[in-house]
Design a protein around this motif. Structure first.
Motif, PDB file in Angstrom:
ATOM      1  N   ALA A 138      -1.807  -6.199   9.926  1.00  0.00           N
ATOM      2  CA  ALA A 138      -1.192  -6.655  11.385  1.00  0.00           C
ATOM      3  C   ALA A 138      -0.937  -8.188  11.274  1.00  0.00           C
ATOM      4  CB  ALA A 138      -1.708  -6.289  12.245  1.00  0.00           C
ATOM      5  N   ARG A 139      -1.937  -9.276  10.758  1.00  0.00           N
ATOM      6  CA  ARG A 139      -1.553 -10.656  10.718  1.00  0.00           C
ATOM      7  C   ARG A 139      -0.305 -10.943   9.762  1.00  0.00           C
ATOM      8  NH1 ARG A 139      -2.728 -14.806   7.005  1.00  0.00           N
ATOM      9  NH2 ARG A 139      -2.929 -17.334   7.579  1.00  0.00           N
ATOM     10  N   ALA A 140      -0.134 -10.230   8.649  1.00  0.00           N
ATOM     11  CA  ALA A 140       0.629 -10.375   7.145  1.00  0.00           C
ATOM     12  C   ALA A 140       1.901  -9.563   7.735  1.00  0.00           C
ATOM     13  CB  ALA A 140       0.303 -10.081   6.199  1.00  0.00           C
ATOM     14  N   MET A 141       2.020  -9.372   8.642  1.00  0.00           N
ATOM     15  CA  MET A 141       3.468  -8.320   9.039  1.00  0.00           C
ATOM     16  C   MET A 141       4.035  -8.152  11.100  1.00  0.00           C
ATOM     17  SD  MET A 141       5.626  -5.846   7.779  1.00  0.00           S
ATOM     18  CE  MET A 141       6.236  -4.402   8.997  1.00  0.00           C
ATOM     19  N   ILE A 142       3.183  -9.575  11.228  1.00  0.00           N
ATOM     20  CA  ILE A 142       3.811 -10.095  12.784  1.00  0.00           C
ATOM     21  C   ILE A 142       4.899  -9.942  12.570  1.00  0.00           C
ATOM     22  CG2 ILE A 142       2.705 -12.014  12.941  1.00  0.00           C
ATOM     23  CD1 ILE A 142       1.555 -11.184  15.846  1.00  0.00           C
ATOM     24  N   LYS A 143       5.665 -11.234  11.437  1.00  0.00           N
ATOM     25  CA  LYS A 143       6.814 -11.862  11.707  1.00  0.00           C
ATOM     26  C   LYS A 143       7.998 -10.469  10.949  1.00  0.00           C
ATOM     27  CE  LYS A 143       5.727 -15.539   9.006  1.00  0.00           C
ATOM     28  NZ  LYS A 143       6.030 -16.615   8.675  1.00  0.00           N
ATOM     29  N   HIS A 144       7.159  -9.190  10.543  1.00  0.00           N
ATOM     30  CA  HIS A 144       8.069  -8.313   9.949  1.00  0.00           C
ATOM     31  C   HIS A 144       8.887  -8.632   8.565  1.00  0.00           C
ATOM     32  CE1 HIS A 144       8.343  -4.816  12.822  1.00  0.00           C
ATOM     33  NE2 HIS A 144       7.652  -5.590  13.159  1.00  0.00           N
ATOM     34  N   PRO A 145       8.182  -9.468   7.624  1.00  0.00           N
ATOM     35  CA  PRO A 145       8.892 -10.093   6.591  1.00  0.00           C
ATOM     36  C   PRO A 145       9.900  -8.807   5.373  1.00  0.00           C
ATOM     37  CG  PRO A 145       6.265  -9.820   6.478  1.00  0.00           C
ATOM     38  CD  PRO A 145       6.705  -9.409   7.802  1.00  0.00           C
ATOM     39  N   PRO A 146      10.851  -9.253   5.339  1.00  0.00           N
ATOM     40  CA  PRO A 146      10.901  -8.728   3.933  1.00  0.00           C
ATOM     41  C   PRO A 146      10.459  -8.170   3.383  1.00  0.00           C
ATOM     42  CG  PRO A 146      12.393 -10.410   4.261  1.00  0.00           C
ATOM     43  CD  PRO A 146      11.261 -11.327   4.856  1.00  0.00           C
ATOM     44  N   LEU A 147       9.649  -8.745   2.641  1.00  0.00           N
ATOM     45  CA  LEU A 147       8.719  -8.097   1.563  1.00  0.00           C
ATOM     46  C   LEU A 147       6.553  -8.529   2.219  1.00  0.00           C
ATOM     47  CD1 LEU A 147       8.045  -6.649  -1.024  1.00  0.00           C
ATOM     48  CD2 LEU A 147       8.110  -9.006  -2.216  1.00  0.00           C
ATOM     49  N   LEU A 148       6.047  -6.826   1.922  1.00  0.00           N
ATOM     50  CA  LEU A 148       4.600  -7.119   2.581  1.00  0.00           C
ATOM     51  C   LEU A 148       3.872  -6.471   1.187  1.00  0.00           C
ATOM     52  CD1 LEU A 148       2.051  -6.841   4.152  1.00  0.00           C
ATOM     53  CD2 LEU A 148       2.804  -5.008   5.485  1.00  0.00           C
ATOM     54  N   ILE A 149       3.212  -7.529   0.413  1.00  0.00           N
ATOM     55  CA  ILE A 149       2.116  -7.630  -0.718  1.00  0.00           C
ATOM     56  C   ILE A 149       1.414  -6.993  -0.491  1.00  0.00           C
ATOM     57  CG2 ILE A 149       1.599  -8.532  -2.974  1.00  0.00           C
ATOM     58  CD1 ILE A 149       3.910 -10.224  -2.995  1.00  0.00           C
ATOM     59  N   LEU A 150       0.966  -5.912  -0.755  1.00  0.00           N
ATOM     60  CA  LEU A 150      -0.848  -5.398  -0.352  1.00  0.00           C
ATOM     61  C   LEU A 150      -1.562  -5.660  -2.072  1.00  0.00           C
ATOM     62  CD1 LEU A 150       0.096  -2.707   2.229  1.00  0.00           C
ATOM     63  CD2 LEU A 150      -0.960  -4.935   2.470  1.00  0.00           C
ATOM     64  N   ASP A 151      -2.175  -6.138  -2.487  1.00  0.00           N
ATOM     65  CA  ASP A 151      -3.310  -6.621  -3.366  1.00  0.00           C
ATOM     66  C   ASP A 151      -4.203  -5.547  -3.341  1.00  0.00           C
ATOM     67  OD1 ASP A 151      -4.194  -6.683  -5.669  1.00  0.00           O
ATOM     68  OD2 ASP A 151      -4.107  -9.091  -5.470  1.00  0.00           O
ATOM     69  N   GLU A 152      -4.912  -4.806  -3.518  1.00  0.00           N
ATOM     70  CA  GLU A 152      -6.303  -4.271  -3.669  1.00  0.00           C
ATOM     71  C   GLU A 152      -6.471  -3.938  -2.368  1.00  0.00           C
ATOM     72  OE1 GLU A 152      -7.512  -1.960  -5.619  1.00  0.00           O
ATOM     73  OE2 GLU A 152      -6.346  -3.369  -7.877  1.00  0.00           O
ATOM     74  N   PRO A 153      -5.390  -3.332  -1.019  1.00  0.00           N
ATOM     75  CA  PRO A 153      -6.262  -3.553   0.194  1.00  0.00           C
ATOM     76  C   PRO A 153      -7.528  -2.573   0.693  1.00  0.00           C
ATOM     77  CG  PRO A 153      -4.348  -2.802   0.051  1.00  0.00           C
ATOM     78  CD  PRO A 153      -4.211  -2.560  -1.350  1.00  0.00           C
ATOM     79  N   LEU A 154      -7.343  -1.759  -0.514  1.00  0.00           N
ATOM     80  CA  LEU A 154      -7.954  -0.517  -0.318  1.00  0.00           C
ATOM     81  C   LEU A 154     -10.042  -1.415  -0.823  1.00  0.00           C
ATOM     82  CD1 LEU A 154      -6.346   3.008  -0.540  1.00  0.00           C
ATOM     83  CD2 LEU A 154      -7.146   1.225   1.692  1.00  0.00           C
ATOM     84  N   ILE A 155     -10.048  -1.888  -1.509  1.00  0.00           N
ATOM     85  CA  ILE A 155     -11.207  -2.066  -2.313  1.00  0.00           C
ATOM     86  C   ILE A 155     -12.692  -1.824  -1.397  1.00  0.00           C
ATOM     87  CG2 ILE A 155     -11.206  -4.622  -2.474  1.00  0.00           C
ATOM     88  CD1 ILE A 155     -11.931  -4.502  -6.024  1.00  0.00           C
ATOM     89  N   ASN A 156     -13.796  -1.768  -1.906  1.00  0.00           N
ATOM     90  CA  ASN A 156     -14.784  -2.008  -1.376  1.00  0.00           C
ATOM     91  C   ASN A 156     -15.292  -1.325   0.148  1.00  0.00           C
ATOM     92  OD1 ASN A 156     -16.295  -3.753  -3.445  1.00  0.00           O
ATOM     93  ND2 ASN A 156     -15.457  -5.266  -2.675  1.00  0.00           N
ATOM     94  N   VAL A 157     -14.351  -0.465   0.399  1.00  0.00           N
ATOM     95  CA  VAL A 157     -13.865   0.078   2.109  1.00  0.00           C
ATOM     96  C   VAL A 157     -14.515   1.848   2.242  1.00  0.00           C
ATOM     97  CG1 VAL A 157     -12.570  -1.216   2.895  1.00  0.00           C
ATOM     98  CG2 VAL A 157     -11.477   0.797   2.498  1.00  0.00           C
ATOM     99  N   ASP A 158     -15.198   2.475   2.626  1.00  0.00           N
ATOM    100  CA  ASP A 158     -15.542   3.462   2.631  1.00  0.00           C
ATOM    101  C   ASP A 158     -15.062   4.590   2.404  1.00  0.00           C
ATOM    102  OD1 ASP A 158     -15.411   3.729   5.452  1.00  0.00           O
ATOM    103  OD2 ASP A 158     -17.777   3.950   5.659  1.00  0.00           O
ATOM    104  N   ASP A 159     -14.492   6.082   3.248  1.00  0.00           N
ATOM    105  CA  ASP A 159     -13.512   7.105   2.444  1.00  0.00           C
ATOM    106  C   ASP A 159     -12.736   6.814   3.906  1.00  0.00           C
ATOM    107  OD1 ASP A 159     -13.874   8.123   0.611  1.00  0.00           O
ATOM    108  OD2 ASP A 159     -15.399   9.354   0.821  1.00  0.00           O
ATOM    109  N   ASP A 160     -13.767   6.910   5.088  1.00  0.00           N
ATOM    110  CA  ASP A 160     -12.922   6.670   7.155  1.00  0.00           C
ATOM    111  C   ASP A 160     -12.437   5.285   6.435  1.00  0.00           C
ATOM    112  OD1 ASP A 160     -14.330   8.852   7.582  1.00  0.00           O
ATOM    113  OD2 ASP A 160     -15.871   6.797   8.475  1.00  0.00           O
ATOM    114  N   GLY A 161     -12.407   4.116   5.884  1.00  0.00           N
ATOM    115  CA  GLY A 161     -11.802   2.894   5.998  1.00  0.00           C
ATOM    116  C   GLY A 161     -10.686   2.476   5.107  1.00  0.00           C
TER     117      GLY A 161
END
Length: 412
Positions: A339-362
């Motif tokens: 949300a912090r990275a998206m709050i300005k609605h940048p033209p490009l959003l880079i998500l580098d390994e956002p799912l590492i170290n989280v469980d199935d629910d996460g």
């Protein structure tokens, strides 16, 4: 496969099972678990690996790689984990505790390690601490459950129900209050890009175009050059200069500052969590995205405060807005960083390994937010992971395939 005579245990890694309370007792055999009582265990974990890497760098102590003339730092994630496992087994433990053993590994390395662990299960009991149901080995016989950080029950795996999250974000993403001008249709363009470090070829003839409102998944095994590619787009990687690399219509190195580029890109990575060591509230964390600052040092406008409140509402965190960012779960921390990275609605959003170290629910939560951003905003997404992620729905996949001449890219 001949069945093992050992009992093998699995423990779900959640806030309800904090390792600080029980792990040391388990390793020293102080838990009444069949096959483990009074026995000595070895711990296979990323934190242990990091400690050995530090030992090498500080004291030139090459305990894990003796005889190979290589330092741990120069090995791939898969090779590092092999060296650690081999070293631990040489100490002849009675059993082994595996703490999220597949994190940071690509698909091929995961498969190889799983086979090795299944073979090992014939010789000694295994305790697997896991985030993801997919990671539970077929040899596991019992699940250990916790209540208020205390061991509650040992349940035969056939009697245990894995919970599935069916979470849905039901509020719309707030509209942009920041405007970007002169953003071309093509945001990123690489033409025949080649990268070599010393004598090693990393990338070969990379041709890749990312346009407005596209959702890309960049995949490839460890060491295939994903990080190098990202650092050329987002960072200050000197290898990007002199190449046919265009960002937002301008050739990289033609006069624009790294700051100019970063203002147009939202970015999150696991390493970012290291930056936020002080106790910022959830509200301040999200507001800081307007100023690209670590912490909030400027007074936000009424419109900015209102937009942050809307984002907090989307994340269902309105009641927790004054809670410290450091006190929420890893998955919720990722939602806040997105949300912090998206709050300005940048033209490009880079998500580098956002799912590492989280469980199935996460994973379900974070994936739902990423898919929602893709559907409801004009922002292009570049999502990076070393594993296939079933819940992510990209438009396109760009896959790096290693070769001796450097990794080549294939678009799917």
């Amino acid at each position: 496969m001949k069945p093992s005579h050992h009992q093998h245990y699995a423990i779900k890694d959640t806030t309800r099972s904090p390792q600080a309370h029980w792990l040391a007792h388990l390793l020293s055999g102080n838990y009444k678990l069949p096959g483990l009582e009074g026995k000595r265990g070895a711990l296979f974990a990323n934190a242990v690996l990091e400690k050995y890497i530090e030992e090498e760098e500080k004291y030139d102590n090459f305990e894990l790689t003796s005889g190979s003339n290589r330092s741990l730092r120069t090995l791939s994630s898969g090779e590092q984990k092999k060296a650690l496992l081999s070293y631990l087994l040489q100490q002849n433990p009675d059993f082994i505790v595996l703490n999220n053993p597949y994190e940071t590994l690509d698909k091929a390395s995961v498969s190889e390690l799983k086979q090795q662990l299944i073979a090992l299960s014939k010789d000694m009991p295994i305790v697997l601490i896991f985030n993801r149901q997919d990671d539970v080995l077929p040899v596991i016989t019992h699940i250990i459950t916790f209540e208020k950080a205390e061991l509650r029950a040992v349940v035969p795996i056939e009697d245990y129900t894995f919970q599935k999250s069916a979470f849905v974000f039901d509020k719309d993403i707030p509209s942009a209050i920041t405007t970007y001008t002169n953003i071309p249709e093509v945001l990123v363009e690489l033409k025949n890009v080649n990268v070599t470090y010393e004598d090693r070829s990393i990338l070969k003839d990379i041709n890749w175009t990312i346009k407005k409102k596209e959702f890309w998944h960049l995949i490839g095994p460890n060491g295939s050059g994903k990080t190098t590619l990202l650092s050329m787009i987002y960072g200050n990687n000197s290898k990007a200069y002199g190449q046919d690399l265009y960002l937002f219509g301008k050739k990289k190195g033609s006069g624009e500052s790294v700051w100019d580029i970063k203002q147009k890109i939202g970015y999150i990575s696991p390493a970012m969590l290291e930056l936020f060591k002080r106790s910022y509230t959830i509200e301040h964390m999200i507001l800081s995205g307007f100023f690209d600052s670590i912490g909030l040092y400027q007074t936000p406008s009424t419109a900015q405060i209102h937009t942050a409140a809307q984002w907090i509402d989307v994340l269902n965190l309105s009641k927790e807005k004054n809670t410290s960012f450091l006190k929420v779960s890893p998955a919720v921390q990722r939602l806040i960083l997105i949300a912090r990275a998206m709050i300005k609605h940048p033209p490009l959003l880079i998500l580098d390994e956002p799912l590492i170290n989280v469980d199935d629910d996460g994973r379900a939560l974070i994936s739902a937010l990423i898919n929602k951003i893709a559907n409801e905003s004009e922002t292009s997404i570049l999502f990076v992971a070393h594993r296939d992620e079933a819940n992510i729905n990209p438009d396109f996949i760009y896959e790096l395939h290693p070769s001796p001449q450097g990794s080549v890219g294939i678009q799917k």
